[in-house]
Enzyme design. Sequence first.
Site, PDB file in Angstrom:
ATOM      1  N   CYS A   1      -1.241  -5.883   1.175  1.00 18.06           N
ATOM      2  CA  CYS A   1      -0.127  -6.257   0.550  1.00 18.06           C
ATOM      3  C   CYS A   1      -0.022  -7.404   0.090  1.00 18.06           C
ATOM      4  O   CYS A   1      -0.398  -9.062   0.698  1.00 18.06           O
ATOM      5  CB  CYS A   1       0.602  -6.333   2.381  1.00 18.06           C
ATOM      6  SG  CYS A   1       2.651  -6.410   1.420  1.00 18.06           S
TER       7      CYS A   1
ATOM      8  N   LYS B   1      -7.874  -1.762   4.100  1.00 16.57           N
ATOM      9  CA  LYS B   1      -7.174  -1.397   2.848  1.00 16.57           C
ATOM     10  C   LYS B   1      -7.486  -2.462   2.398  1.00 16.57           C
ATOM     11  O   LYS B   1      -6.028  -3.980   2.809  1.00 16.57           O
ATOM     12  CB  LYS B   1      -6.096  -0.345   2.830  1.00 16.57           C
ATOM     13  CG  LYS B   1      -4.982  -0.501   1.126  1.00 16.57           C
ATOM     14  CD  LYS B   1      -3.958   0.912   1.728  1.00 16.57           C
ATOM     15  CE  LYS B   1      -3.709   1.059   0.532  1.00 16.57           C
ATOM     16  NZ  LYS B   1      -3.105   0.189  -0.055  1.00 16.57           N
TER      17      LYS B   1
ATOM     18  N   MET C   1       3.837   3.497   3.655  1.00 11.89           N
ATOM     19  CA  MET C   1       4.826   2.651   2.902  1.00 11.89           C
ATOM     20  C   MET C   1       5.591   2.430   3.698  1.00 11.89           C
ATOM     21  O   MET C   1       6.384   2.906   4.972  1.00 11.89           O
ATOM     22  CB  MET C   1       5.648   4.314   2.280  1.00 11.89           C
ATOM     23  CG  MET C   1       4.704   4.264   0.986  1.00 11.89           C
ATOM     24  SD  MET C   1       4.906   6.396  -0.001  1.00 11.89           S
ATOM     25  CE  MET C   1       4.317   7.439   0.524  1.00 11.89           C
ATOM     26  N   VAL C   2       6.312   1.261   3.605  1.00 10.88           N
ATOM     27  CA  VAL C   2       7.586   1.002   4.514  1.00 10.88           C
ATOM     28  C   VAL C   2       9.159   1.273   4.217  1.00 10.88           C
ATOM     29  O   VAL C   2       8.889   2.386   3.247  1.00 10.88           O
ATOM     30  CB  VAL C   2       8.512  -0.139   4.068  1.00 10.88           C
ATOM     31  CG1 VAL C   2       9.082  -1.500   4.283  1.00 10.88           C
ATOM     32  CG2 VAL C   2       6.498  -1.761   3.794  1.00 10.88           C
TER      33      VAL C   2
ATOM     34  N   ALA D   1       0.363   7.299  -2.891  1.00  8.63           N
ATOM     35  CA  ALA D   1       2.109   6.927  -2.463  1.00  8.63           C
ATOM     36  C   ALA D   1       3.431   7.121  -3.125  1.00  8.63           C
ATOM     37  O   ALA D   1       3.605   7.757  -2.187  1.00  8.63           O
ATOM     38  CB  ALA D   1       2.147   4.399  -2.899  1.00  8.63           C
ATOM     39  N   ARG D   2       3.809   6.363  -4.025  1.00  4.93           N
ATOM     40  CA  ARG D   2       5.652   7.248  -5.214  1.00  4.93           C
ATOM     41  C   ARG D   2       5.105   8.555  -5.021  1.00  4.93           C
ATOM     42  O   ARG D   2       5.688   9.635  -5.114  1.00  4.93           O
ATOM     43  CB  ARG D   2       5.165   5.814  -6.048  1.00  4.93           C
ATOM     44  CG  ARG D   2       5.592   5.244  -5.440  1.00  4.93           C
ATOM     45  CD  ARG D   2       6.449   3.526  -6.626  1.00  4.93           C
ATOM     46  NE  ARG D   2       6.288   2.429  -6.592  1.00  4.93           N
ATOM     47  CZ  ARG D   2       5.837   1.711  -6.630  1.00  4.93           C
ATOM     48  NH1 ARG D   2       5.048   2.422  -7.906  1.00  4.93           N
ATOM     49  NH2 ARG D   2       5.953   0.227  -6.843  1.00  4.93           N
TER      50      ARG D   2
END
Length: 316
Positions: free
Chosen positions: A115, A157, A32-33, A239-240
């Site tokens: 991405c 990925k 995650m950026v 992620a989130r």
Amino acid sequence: MIGDIRETKKCQLKDPMDLFHSGQVVKICAPMVRYSKLAFRTLVRKYSCDLCYTPMIVAADFVRSAKARDSEFTTNKVGDHPLIVQFAAKEAQVLCDAARIVCPFADGIDLNCGCPQRWALSEGYGACLINKPELVKDMVRHVRSQIDNPKFSVSIKIRIHEDLKRTVDLCQKAEAAGVSWITVHGRSIEERHQPVHYDAIKIIKQSMSIPIVANGDIKTLKDAENVHHLTEADGIMVARGLLANPAMFAGYEETPFQCIQDWVDIALEHGTPFTCFHHHLMYMMERITSKQEKKVFNVLSSTSAVLDYLNDHYGV
């Protein structure tokens, strides 16, 4: 038979491939950026996360610039394993050079082929690589041949094509080149908030003999269990969901106060910049604070103000 996703006995395993062969679902913190840096990885590892990725790093910059290496990649010898460094790359030798730099400090690299951001696509990075299977195959093969450590993993990925046969072809080419596992985000390049195609991940899983990791819209441990059931994936990448609840994999339905305390301690110990320190807390406290509390907390502008607020309101 894959074990229960809540199983945590394998936390001692450090080799990523050992995790995938442990008989349990591998619980993974996504790249995650800005967010999946050392301090946050340290936190989620305390709460049953098995495998962590760095944020995506542009391989060419990383190889070219010592400043980029120092700012983009931080780890430690003690607890930050197993660790996968994710790179954006479009040239095999550049990816190899980046892999060689991190090899002594990490357990593997991952090539970002997923991405969808416009800047990445315009530079030839990220999701546009799913349309270049021969290039992906070449990059995987180059890293495999140039890194001496046989336990050093090389993963990719990806996102999926609308024509799933193309995705299966890409995955099979990568497998033939020696890829360790593949993480599949179950959306196409164009899809953002549409439902994730978990059925597509299952088809890919059934077409491969290497581990497949499912990714996309997994917000809770229940979601993770459902996605594992739907896809039969060997791992679940979040992620989130982990930003909102770093203790998710340990079975907590919302962020426990002990986890908030742990984040404060870890972030201060690592010298985490204030903005990052504060943003993580905003994510963690989203579900456990009222609108009025958010209005106050989210505009705090110093570490000391945040610490005072947490102490006064939550005894943290």
